[in-house]
Structures are given as structure tokens and as C-alpha cells.
Design a protein around this motif. Structure first.
Motif, mmCIF file in Angstrom:
data_model
loop_
_atom_site.group_PDB
_atom_site.id
_atom_site.type_symbol
_atom_site.label_atom_id
_atom_site.label_comp_id
_atom_site.label_asym_id
_atom_site.label_seq_id
_atom_site.Cartn_x
_atom_site.Cartn_y
_atom_site.Cartn_z
ATOM 1 N N ALA A 207 0.529 -1.246 -0.011
ATOM 2 C CA ALA A 207 0.122 -0.248 -0.043
ATOM 3 C C ALA A 207 0.541 1.155 0.117
ATOM 4 N N GLY A 208 1.947 1.096 0.013
ATOM 5 C CA GLY A 208 3.448 2.314 -0.186
ATOM 6 C C GLY A 208 3.870 2.067 0.909
ATOM 7 N N GLY A 209 5.012 2.486 1.132
ATOM 8 C CA GLY A 209 5.886 1.662 1.678
ATOM 9 C C GLY A 209 5.896 2.836 3.018
ATOM 10 N N LEU A 210 7.172 2.955 3.477
ATOM 11 C CA LEU A 210 7.617 3.899 5.057
ATOM 12 C C LEU A 210 8.959 3.857 5.096
ATOM 13 N N VAL A 211 9.636 5.014 5.069
ATOM 14 C CA VAL A 211 11.114 5.617 5.329
ATOM 15 C C VAL A 211 11.162 6.412 6.750
ATOM 16 N N ILE A 212 12.320 5.391 7.499
ATOM 17 C CA ILE A 212 12.745 6.733 9.073
ATOM 18 C C ILE A 212 14.114 6.393 9.056
ATOM 19 N N ARG A 213 14.102 8.168 9.567
ATOM 20 C CA ARG A 213 15.270 8.756 9.011
ATOM 21 C C ARG A 213 15.746 8.987 10.596
ATOM 22 N N GLY A 214 17.219 8.129 10.948
ATOM 23 C CA GLY A 214 17.388 8.814 11.665
ATOM 24 C C GLY A 214 18.635 8.223 12.558
ATOM 25 N N SER A 215 18.571 7.642 14.258
ATOM 26 C CA SER A 215 19.903 7.259 14.532
ATOM 27 C C SER A 215 19.372 5.782 15.667
ATOM 28 N N ILE A 216 20.372 5.145 15.964
ATOM 29 C CA ILE A 216 19.810 3.532 16.961
ATOM 30 C C ILE A 216 21.122 3.961 17.975
ATOM 31 N N ASP A 217 20.666 4.473 18.908
ATOM 32 C CA ASP A 217 21.819 3.939 20.486
ATOM 33 C C ASP A 217 21.883 2.137 20.676
ATOM 34 N N TYR A 218 23.505 1.903 20.607
ATOM 35 C CA TYR A 218 23.377 0.412 20.131
ATOM 36 C C TYR A 218 23.267 0.160 21.634
ATOM 37 N N ARG A 219 23.590 0.779 22.555
ATOM 38 C CA ARG A 219 24.402 0.663 23.712
ATOM 39 C C ARG A 219 22.639 0.980 24.798
ATOM 40 N N ALA A 220 22.490 1.794 24.240
ATOM 41 C CA ALA A 220 21.206 1.704 25.231
ATOM 42 C C ALA A 220 19.672 1.338 24.354
ATOM 43 N N LYS A 221 19.959 0.200 23.801
ATOM 44 C CA LYS A 221 18.517 -0.107 22.425
ATOM 45 C C LYS A 221 17.888 0.747 22.173
ATOM 46 N N LEU A 222 17.873 1.879 21.808
ATOM 47 C CA LEU A 222 16.719 2.521 21.872
ATOM 48 C C LEU A 222 16.599 3.557 20.456
ATOM 49 N N GLY B 66 23.221 -4.389 16.759
ATOM 50 C CA GLY B 66 24.542 -3.953 17.387
ATOM 51 C C GLY B 66 24.516 -5.231 18.469
ATOM 52 N N SER B 67 26.306 -5.456 19.061
ATOM 53 C CA SER B 67 25.499 -6.170 19.976
ATOM 54 C C SER B 67 27.559 -6.393 21.133
ATOM 55 N N ASP B 68 26.976 -6.445 21.904
ATOM 56 C CA ASP B 68 28.114 -6.323 23.031
ATOM 57 C C ASP B 68 29.267 -6.349 22.893
ATOM 58 N N ARG B 69 29.010 -8.422 21.621
ATOM 59 C CA ARG B 69 30.541 -8.928 21.615
ATOM 60 C C ARG B 69 30.370 -9.136 21.081
ATOM 61 N N PRO B 70 31.282 -9.620 19.694
ATOM 62 C CA PRO B 70 31.666 -10.266 18.298
ATOM 63 C C PRO B 70 30.912 -11.593 18.026
ATOM 64 N N ASP B 71 30.469 -11.984 17.217
ATOM 65 C CA ASP B 71 30.144 -13.789 17.115
ATOM 66 C C ASP B 71 31.453 -14.419 16.752
ATOM 67 N N ASN B 72 30.859 -16.022 16.646
ATOM 68 C CA ASN B 72 32.116 -16.700 16.868
ATOM 69 C C ASN B 72 32.641 -16.550 15.235
ATOM 70 N N ALA B 73 33.472 -16.104 14.193
ATOM 71 C CA ALA B 73 33.749 -16.678 13.449
ATOM 72 C C ALA B 73 33.934 -17.859 12.925
ATOM 73 N N ALA B 74 34.533 -18.909 13.787
ATOM 74 C CA ALA B 74 34.786 -20.047 13.655
ATOM 75 C C ALA B 74 33.029 -20.643 13.289
ATOM 76 N N LEU B 75 32.176 -20.263 14.036
ATOM 77 C CA LEU B 75 30.995 -20.654 13.407
ATOM 78 C C LEU B 75 29.955 -20.160 12.335
ATOM 79 N N LEU B 76 30.933 -19.442 11.791
ATOM 80 C CA LEU B 76 29.365 -19.140 10.860
ATOM 81 C C LEU B 76 29.059 -19.456 9.253
ATOM 82 N N PRO B 77 30.683 -19.866 8.874
ATOM 83 C CA PRO B 77 30.302 -21.024 8.115
ATOM 84 C C PRO B 77 29.711 -21.789 8.056
ATOM 85 N N GLN B 78 29.983 -22.790 9.023
ATOM 86 C CA GLN B 78 28.899 -23.941 9.551
ATOM 87 C C GLN B 78 27.518 -23.533 9.118
#
Length: 259
Positions: A83-98, A167-179
Motif C-alpha cells: 500500500a506504499g512504504g515508509l522511510v524512517i531517518r534517524g539514529s539508533i543507540d546500540y548501547r541503550a537499545k533505543l 548491534g552487539s556487545d560482543r563479536p559473533d563466533n567467526a568459526a561457526l559462521l561458515p558452518q
């Protein structure tokens, strides 16, 4: 967190502002699902898919952590709709999750325009007849409406949740990603940067979702774009990260979450 309605208009005015579908999050779509979407810019170099190299896996593993390290990112979220889309322009605080931004309809009238702020479980909306091109640095105080963020049945809410989860406070496991099915799909140019396009896990990095989301990632692991298909929608959700200065997100006065 308990969120209260503030400056709530009653009677005819309230009914008029509650009409836009993004305010009430009408549930009419099938359940939200993320599935692979194959798009690489034209003439962007050798095409995949192929297995990730160790360097690519490491960059994919840290890309959400990079957003967290930055504190927050400026974003543009494009939400599809028949029915027609939406565009949101703004910011995300990845520590406060806001998240916070301004909403404009595309291919529709302006009844959906206004300001929006959201957390992992709550959406606050401030309808505006003449929404600005950019959200004010500080959210205005009155006339915000609060509702739960729906985890299923709403393309808008799915898009907000996806963006907030990048956003995440730690990296993912690189060894598991290809698996788990992550692959390299090609190269592209994005905002003057050479990027690799990879499929990877959803924002929760859940097992079995390694090929469900498409990431545009720079040589240092910086995330530039994410594309995810949403069930029953004709086009994917697109989240673009602005390389400009991040403006810290402020809670809505009196109703927003506290730091």
C-alpha cells in the motif's frame, strides 16, 4: 520498563490520530520471516556464492560489535508495503537499545508521517501533519502514543526490531559462521567504499539462520547496509547506515526509557 502515555488527546482528535496503520500496527501480514535475498550492485565484481575466507568470516563476526563500539549509528530504514512504504531517518543507540527518527510515507498520503522512538518491546509515535525532513535532536514533550512492539504480523515492527538488533556487545563466533551457512556473495561500491556482500545470521545470530540476511561490510568490518526479506511484502527491508556524524538518541520526555 513501563511506558506511559503523555499528552493523550481524547475524543475526535484521538480517533483521528489513531487511524494511521503504523500507529496501531494493524496485524494483517503473515508471520515475519527472514529469508535470503540475492542482490549485488551491477558490475560489482566477481559473483558468489562461495565459502567465506577467514578474513571475511572475522569481519562478518565483528560487524555488529562495531556498531556497539561506535555507541550508535545514523540510519535510514526503508519499510516495504503493497500500500506504499515508509522511510524512517534517524539514529539508533546500540548501547541503550533505543531508536529514534522521523517517518515519511512513500507512495501514500502523509497520514503516516511523524516521529517515532522505539525499544525492543515498546513503540512511541508522535503523528505530525508536516513532519520535518530530519528528526529534532530532542524529541518534543507532548502528544506521544505508546504501544507494544509486535514481534509478528507487522512489517514496520519487524523492521524496527531488525535494525535495533544490529548491534552487539560482543563479536559473533567467526568459526561457526561458515558452518551455519554464511557465504560471500560478491563485491560492491557503497558510498565511496569498497564492500563485500555476505549472507549471514539474523540479528540474534541464531543457529540455522546463517544465510538469511545480506550484509554490505567494509574492509574493517564496518556495516554499511543490511537487506532482509519480510514475509508477504513485495520488497525487502533495507537498512542503510549513514557515514555522517551520529546524533545521540534522547528519550521522549516523561515517557521514554531512562539511560
Amino acid at each position: 520498563m513501563r511506558v506511559r502515555q503523555r499528552g493523550l488527546r481524547r475524543g475526535v482528535g484521538l480517533r483521528r490520530w489513531l487511524r494511521p496503520w503504523w500507529v496501531v500496527a494493524v496485524v494483517g501480514f503473515a508471520g515475519v520471516a527472514v529469508v535470503a535475498f540475492l542482490v549485488v550492485g551491477g558490475g560489482s565484481g566477481p559473483a558468489g556464492p562461495r565459502a567465506l575466507t577467514s578474513d571475511e568470516a572475522n569481519r562478518l563476526a565483528i560487524t555488529r560489535f562495531r556498531n556497539y563500539q561506535a555507541g550508535g549509528r545514523a540510519v535510514t530504514i526503508t519499510v516495504p508495503s503493497t500500500a506504499g512504504g515508509l522511510v524512517i531517518r534517524g539514529s539508533i543507540d546500540y548501547r541503550a537499545k533505543l531508536g529514534y527518527g522521523v517517518v515519511h510515507g512513500t507512495g501514500r498520503d502523509t497520514s503516516s508521517d511523524g516521529l517515532i522512538e522505539w525499544t525492543a518491546d515498546t513503540v512511541l509515535v508522535h503523528p505530525m501533519a508536516n513532519a520535518p525532513a530530519e528528526a529534532p535532536a530532542s524529541p518534543p514533550g507532548p502528544d506521544w502514543f505508546s504501544r507494544p512492539l509486535h514481534t509478528t504480523g507487522s512489517a514496520l515492527d519487524a523492521s524496527l526490531a531488525i535494525a535495533l538488533g544490529l548491534g552487539s556487545d560482543r563479536p559473533d563466533n567467526a568459526a561457526l559462521l561458515p558452518q551455519n551457512g554464511a557465504t560471500w556473495r560478491g563485491q560492491d561500491q557503497w558510498d565511496g567504499h569498497q564492500v563485500d556482500v555476505m549472507t549471514g545470521p539474523d540479528a540474534g545470530a541464531k543457529p540455522g539462520t546463517g544465510g538469511t540476511v545480506r550484509y554490505w561490510i567494509g574492509s574493517d568490518g564496518t556495516m554499511y547496509r543490511v537487506q532482509v526479506e519480510v514475509a508477504s511484502q513485495p520488497r525487502p527491508v533495507v537498512i542503510d547506515f549513514d557515514t555522517g556524524e551520529y546524533v545521540p538518541v534522547q528519550p521522549v520526555p516523561g515517557v521514554g526509557p531512562r539511560p
